[in-house]
Design an enzyme around this catalytic site. Sequence first.
Site, PDB file in Angstrom:
ATOM      1  N   ARG A  12       2.590   7.587 -78.708  1.00 48.70           N
ATOM      2  CA  ARG A  12       2.518   6.858 -77.337  1.00 48.70           C
ATOM      3  C   ARG A  12       3.974   7.044 -77.002  1.00 48.70           C
ATOM      4  O   ARG A  12       4.178   7.200 -75.721  1.00 48.70           O
ATOM      5  CB  ARG A  12       2.323   5.244 -77.447  1.00 48.70           C
ATOM      6  CG  ARG A  12       2.122   4.699 -76.002  1.00 48.70           C
ATOM      7  CD  ARG A  12       1.878   3.289 -76.179  1.00 48.70           C
ATOM      8  NE  ARG A  12       2.176   2.509 -74.893  1.00 48.70           N
ATOM      9  CZ  ARG A  12       1.829   1.372 -74.768  1.00 48.70           C
ATOM     10  NH1 ARG A  12       1.351   0.531 -75.838  1.00 48.70           N
ATOM     11  NH2 ARG A  12       1.985   0.765 -73.612  1.00 48.70           N
ATOM     12  N   HIS A  25      -8.878   2.027 -65.055  1.00 52.94           N
ATOM     13  CA  HIS A  25      -7.786   1.979 -64.415  1.00 52.94           C
ATOM     14  C   HIS A  25      -7.422   2.742 -63.047  1.00 52.94           C
ATOM     15  O   HIS A  25      -6.524   3.325 -62.626  1.00 52.94           O
ATOM     16  CB  HIS A  25      -6.765   2.598 -65.504  1.00 52.94           C
ATOM     17  CG  HIS A  25      -6.536   1.972 -66.916  1.00 52.94           C
ATOM     18  ND1 HIS A  25      -5.627   2.194 -67.834  1.00 52.94           N
ATOM     19  CD2 HIS A  25      -7.000   0.737 -67.299  1.00 52.94           C
ATOM     20  CE1 HIS A  25      -5.771   1.139 -68.903  1.00 52.94           C
ATOM     21  NE2 HIS A  25      -6.592   0.539 -68.434  1.00 52.94           N
ATOM     22  N   TYR A  71      -3.084  -0.919 -61.972  1.00 55.24           N
ATOM     23  CA  TYR A  71      -2.611   0.642 -62.325  1.00 55.24           C
ATOM     24  C   TYR A  71      -2.652   1.481 -60.790  1.00 55.24           C
ATOM     25  O   TYR A  71      -2.143   2.759 -61.153  1.00 55.24           O
ATOM     26  CB  TYR A  71      -3.825   1.228 -63.161  1.00 55.24           C
ATOM     27  CG  TYR A  71      -3.624   0.944 -64.580  1.00 55.24           C
ATOM     28  CD1 TYR A  71      -2.701   1.780 -65.444  1.00 55.24           C
ATOM     29  CD2 TYR A  71      -3.865  -0.538 -65.086  1.00 55.24           C
ATOM     30  CE1 TYR A  71      -2.582   1.060 -66.839  1.00 55.24           C
ATOM     31  CE2 TYR A  71      -3.741  -0.853 -66.353  1.00 55.24           C
ATOM     32  CZ  TYR A  71      -2.924   0.081 -67.285  1.00 55.24           C
ATOM     33  OH  TYR A  71      -2.809  -0.443 -68.439  1.00 55.24           O
ATOM     34  N   ASN A  75      -8.247   3.631 -75.730  1.00 58.53           N
ATOM     35  CA  ASN A  75      -7.668   4.203 -74.491  1.00 58.53           C
ATOM     36  C   ASN A  75      -7.756   5.860 -74.657  1.00 58.53           C
ATOM     37  O   ASN A  75      -7.536   6.108 -75.590  1.00 58.53           O
ATOM     38  CB  ASN A  75      -6.687   3.923 -73.925  1.00 58.53           C
ATOM     39  CG  ASN A  75      -6.567   2.395 -73.070  1.00 58.53           C
ATOM     40  OD1 ASN A  75      -7.500   2.361 -72.029  1.00 58.53           O
ATOM     41  ND2 ASN A  75      -5.808   1.421 -73.146  1.00 58.53           N
ATOM     42  N   CYS A 131     -12.554  -2.592 -70.454  1.00 66.07           N
ATOM     43  CA  CYS A 131     -10.983  -2.709 -70.322  1.00 66.07           C
ATOM     44  C   CYS A 131     -10.777  -4.205 -69.709  1.00 66.07           C
ATOM     45  O   CYS A 131     -11.722  -4.841 -69.123  1.00 66.07           O
ATOM     46  CB  CYS A 131     -10.819  -1.789 -69.045  1.00 66.07           C
ATOM     47  SG  CYS A 131      -8.963  -1.991 -68.491  1.00 66.07           S
TER      48      CYS A 131
HETATM   49  P1  NAD Z   1      -1.995   0.265 -82.545  1.00 66.06           P
HETATM   50  O1  NAD Z   1      -0.881   1.400 -82.455  1.00 66.06           O
HETATM   51  O2  NAD Z   1      -1.961  -0.867 -83.123  1.00 66.06           O
HETATM   52  O3  NAD Z   1      -3.369   0.691 -83.411  1.00 66.06           O
HETATM   53  C1  NAD Z   1      -4.390   0.128 -83.897  1.00 66.06           C
HETATM   54  C2  NAD Z   1      -4.758   0.479 -85.318  1.00 66.06           C
HETATM   55  O4  NAD Z   1      -5.557   1.554 -85.153  1.00 66.06           O
HETATM   56  C3  NAD Z   1      -3.406   0.762 -86.105  1.00 66.06           C
HETATM   57  O5  NAD Z   1      -3.529  -0.228 -87.215  1.00 66.06           O
HETATM   58  C4  NAD Z   1      -3.750   2.129 -86.782  1.00 66.06           C
HETATM   59  O6  NAD Z   1      -3.312   2.507 -87.917  1.00 66.06           O
HETATM   60  C5  NAD Z   1      -5.258   2.391 -86.361  1.00 66.06           C
HETATM   61  N1  NAD Z   1      -5.715   3.844 -86.578  1.00 66.06           N
HETATM   62  C6  NAD Z   1      -5.095   5.006 -86.071  1.00 66.06           C
HETATM   63  N2  NAD Z   1      -5.945   6.076 -86.000  1.00 66.06           N
HETATM   64  C7  NAD Z   1      -7.050   5.521 -86.663  1.00 66.06           C
HETATM   65  C8  NAD Z   1      -8.155   6.146 -87.386  1.00 66.06           C
HETATM   66  N3  NAD Z   1      -8.551   7.115 -87.287  1.00 66.06           N
HETATM   67  N4  NAD Z   1      -9.119   5.266 -87.805  1.00 66.06           N
HETATM   68  C9  NAD Z   1      -9.240   3.804 -87.654  1.00 66.06           C
HETATM   69  N5  NAD Z   1      -8.110   3.454 -87.564  1.00 66.06           N
HETATM   70  C10 NAD Z   1      -7.021   4.093 -86.909  1.00 66.06           C
HETATM   71  O7  NAD Z   1      -2.709   0.120 -81.120  1.00 66.06           O
HETATM   72  P2  NAD Z   1      -2.985  -1.219 -80.292  1.00 66.06           P
HETATM   73  O8  NAD Z   1      -1.726  -1.374 -79.453  1.00 66.06           O
HETATM   74  O9  NAD Z   1      -3.446  -2.258 -81.091  1.00 66.06           O
HETATM   75  O10 NAD Z   1      -4.081  -0.394 -79.213  1.00 66.06           O
HETATM   76  C11 NAD Z   1      -5.298  -0.131 -79.808  1.00 66.06           C
HETATM   77  C12 NAD Z   1      -6.108   0.646 -78.760  1.00 66.06           C
HETATM   78  O11 NAD Z   1      -6.521  -0.205 -78.003  1.00 66.06           O
HETATM   79  C13 NAD Z   1      -5.360   1.602 -78.243  1.00 66.06           C
HETATM   80  O12 NAD Z   1      -5.893   2.946 -77.931  1.00 66.06           O
HETATM   81  C14 NAD Z   1      -4.935   1.032 -76.842  1.00 66.06           C
HETATM   82  O13 NAD Z   1      -4.738   1.959 -75.818  1.00 66.06           O
HETATM   83  C15 NAD Z   1      -6.345   0.265 -76.467  1.00 66.06           C
HETATM   84  N6  NAD Z   1      -6.255  -0.794 -75.641  1.00 66.06           N
HETATM   85  C16 NAD Z   1      -6.987  -0.838 -74.691  1.00 66.06           C
HETATM   86  C17 NAD Z   1      -7.007  -1.643 -73.870  1.00 66.06           C
HETATM   87  C18 NAD Z   1      -7.952  -1.609 -72.685  1.00 66.06           C
HETATM   88  O14 NAD Z   1      -8.038  -2.264 -71.710  1.00 66.06           O
HETATM   89  N7  NAD Z   1      -9.130  -1.026 -72.914  1.00 66.06           N
HETATM   90  C19 NAD Z   1      -6.066  -2.794 -73.744  1.00 66.06           C
HETATM   91  C20 NAD Z   1      -5.201  -2.956 -74.911  1.00 66.06           C
HETATM   92  C21 NAD Z   1      -5.215  -1.788 -75.722  1.00 66.06           C
HETATM   93  C1  G6P Z   2      -3.710  -3.225 -70.190  1.00 62.95           C
HETATM   94  C2  G6P Z   2      -4.587  -2.365 -70.259  1.00 62.95           C
HETATM   95  C3  G6P Z   2      -4.884  -1.372 -71.515  1.00 62.95           C
HETATM   96  C4  G6P Z   2      -3.447  -1.107 -71.764  1.00 62.95           C
HETATM   97  C5  G6P Z   2      -2.614  -2.154 -72.334  1.00 62.95           C
HETATM   98  C6  G6P Z   2      -1.110  -1.856 -72.547  1.00 62.95           C
HETATM   99  O1  G6P Z   2      -2.938  -3.135 -69.152  1.00 62.95           O
HETATM  100  O2  G6P Z   2      -5.753  -2.659 -69.674  1.00 62.95           O
HETATM  101  O3  G6P Z   2      -5.740  -0.444 -71.372  1.00 62.95           O
HETATM  102  O4  G6P Z   2      -3.214   0.051 -72.691  1.00 62.95           O
HETATM  103  O5  G6P Z   2      -2.861  -3.260 -71.417  1.00 62.95           O
HETATM  104  O6  G6P Z   2      -0.537  -2.915 -73.189  1.00 62.95           O
HETATM  105  P1  G6P Z   2       0.756  -2.944 -74.002  1.00 62.95           P
HETATM  106  O7  G6P Z   2       1.190  -4.184 -74.356  1.00 62.95           O
HETATM  107  O8  G6P Z   2       0.427  -1.966 -75.241  1.00 62.95           O
HETATM  108  O9  G6P Z   2       1.682  -2.091 -73.341  1.00 62.95           O
HETATM  109 MN    MN Z   3      -7.463  -1.082 -69.760  1.00 57.40          MN
END
Ligand code: NAD
Ligand code: G6P
Ligand code: MN
Length: 432
Positions: A93, A198, A251, A147, A168
């Site tokens: 990231r 977004h 966004y 994402n 999301c």
């Molecule tokens: P993170 O870096 O903590 O990752 C979560 C876990 O995924 C980690 O423990 C990592 O080891 C694991 N991982 C990596 N590759 C993997 C694989 N191939 N199989 C299984 N596990 C795997 O990330 P996070 O900050 O917790 O975010 C997780 C995801 O959620 C990201 O893609 C982030 O963008 C997304 N997210 C989405 C939203 C939304 O609005 N949709 C909001 C927040 C976060």
């Molecule tokens: C929210 C979004 C996610 C995004 C996340 C980032 O705004 O809906 O899709 O990836 O927060 O949060 P972070 O704390 O990881 O920067």
């Molecule tokens: Mn989102």
Amino acid sequence: GLKIAVIGGGSSYTPELIEGFIKRANELPVKEIYLVDIEKGKEKLDIIYNLTKRMINKAGLDISVYKTLNRKEAIKDADFVVTQLRVGGLEARARDEGIPLRYNVIGQETTGAGGFAKAIRTIPVILDICRDIEELSPDAWLINFTNPAGIITETVLKYTNVKVMGLCNVPIGMVNNVAKLLGVSSNRVRIEFAGLNHMVYGKEIYLDGKNVTDVVLEKLGDGGLINMKNIPDIKWDTDFIKTLKMLPCPYHRYFYLSDDILKEELEGLKKNKGTRAEQVMKIEQELFEKYKNPALDEKPEELEKRGGAYYSDAAVSLISAIHNDKSEIHTVNIRNNGAISSLPNDVVVEINAVINRAGAKPVVLGELPVQINGLIQQVKAYELLTVKAGVTGDYYTALMALTTNPLVYSANIAKKLLDDILLENKDYLPQF
Ligand code: NAD
Ligand code: G6P
Ligand code: MN
């Protein structure tokens, strides 16, 4: 009882999700939760697993929790698969956010060139996960949080047979923020959402069924804040809101206030504030220190420093609407199916939809207003090209995808960005 598989179980957001299952235990009979991660995430997974067990114990619930590095074991016969993984972790990231800034292009992990890089790393992995679902739990619903959620959901829809909804927290966050601006509770506010992930707009806003769009827009134009923790709190211009006549999502700042955002990001680098990834690394460390404490048995407040607020509400209420056949309205990423007539039927849109056991039926909106139609068309074109590039590994499709992205201002810069992205992500790009 239900079997839930959480892919990326070591995520610091998992306690948020678990809290959601606990809150809705009366309506959602969860029997098993499988937390899946990879070797690299093993330590985080252990901590999350132990905290999850303490939370479930405290709530007095009879839910079995498992941790595993074996994805197939978790997916087998699951009712719901929740994907919340980050391919390459926060180091990747940091590159997504950093590479574009070399060329004075906005560095964001879900939009622009950063989002492109994250997408092409994630596409091979989500396809693998979907092959497992097709084989081991073909009736399961995939709730994708990973994402860039719109692009990843589009990939699943186009290239697999898995039943999917992309999710999301932005729409639910906007409802909560609007409620705060109006000084009312969130359950009285309803927003008609339309657009892409977004890139979603609130077309009309209702309070107790009465249209209050003008009132909210006036407050927003007067400096009212609607935002997420991960986005700079830049205020909207009064006249811009007047002419847009709709609620932009947080966004949209990247697209309509690109200069301010870029300035803010470049200054952050100069001041050694680091990119958001670097800030999140610190927050995450603090969080996991807390999570380790054997006396902790609930979601700690510090999780609110992350952008993912209300994730549990969005995810678990959606799962409950499906399981309990509620025919309730949620905002999800699904196949357009004609709901927005100015976009193809088979593309993913973020839109209000009636959710029940049969799935999601988008609320029909007709044509998009002229002031947003062009931007949405262009971003969708970028998304479609990105999906194709991510699946095929074709260099020229990737180049066109980046060139089409409105945040990338030149074809020459797109090429430089692409070459850096491909080189610096080569460990995660088997398709290229
Ligand atoms: P993170 O870096 O903590 O990752 C979560 C876990 O995924 C980690 O423990 C990592 O080891 C694991 N991982 C990596 N590759 C993997 C694989 N191939 N199989 C299984 N596990 C795997 O990330 P996070 O900050 O917790 O975010 C997780 C995801 O959620 C990201 O893609 C982030 O963008 C997304 N997210 C989405 C939203 C939304 O609005 N949709 C909001 C927040 C976060
Ligand atoms: C929210 C979004 C996610 C995004 C996340 C980032 O705004 O809906 O899709 O990836 O927060 O949060 P972070 O704390 O990881 O920067
Ligand atoms: Mn989102």
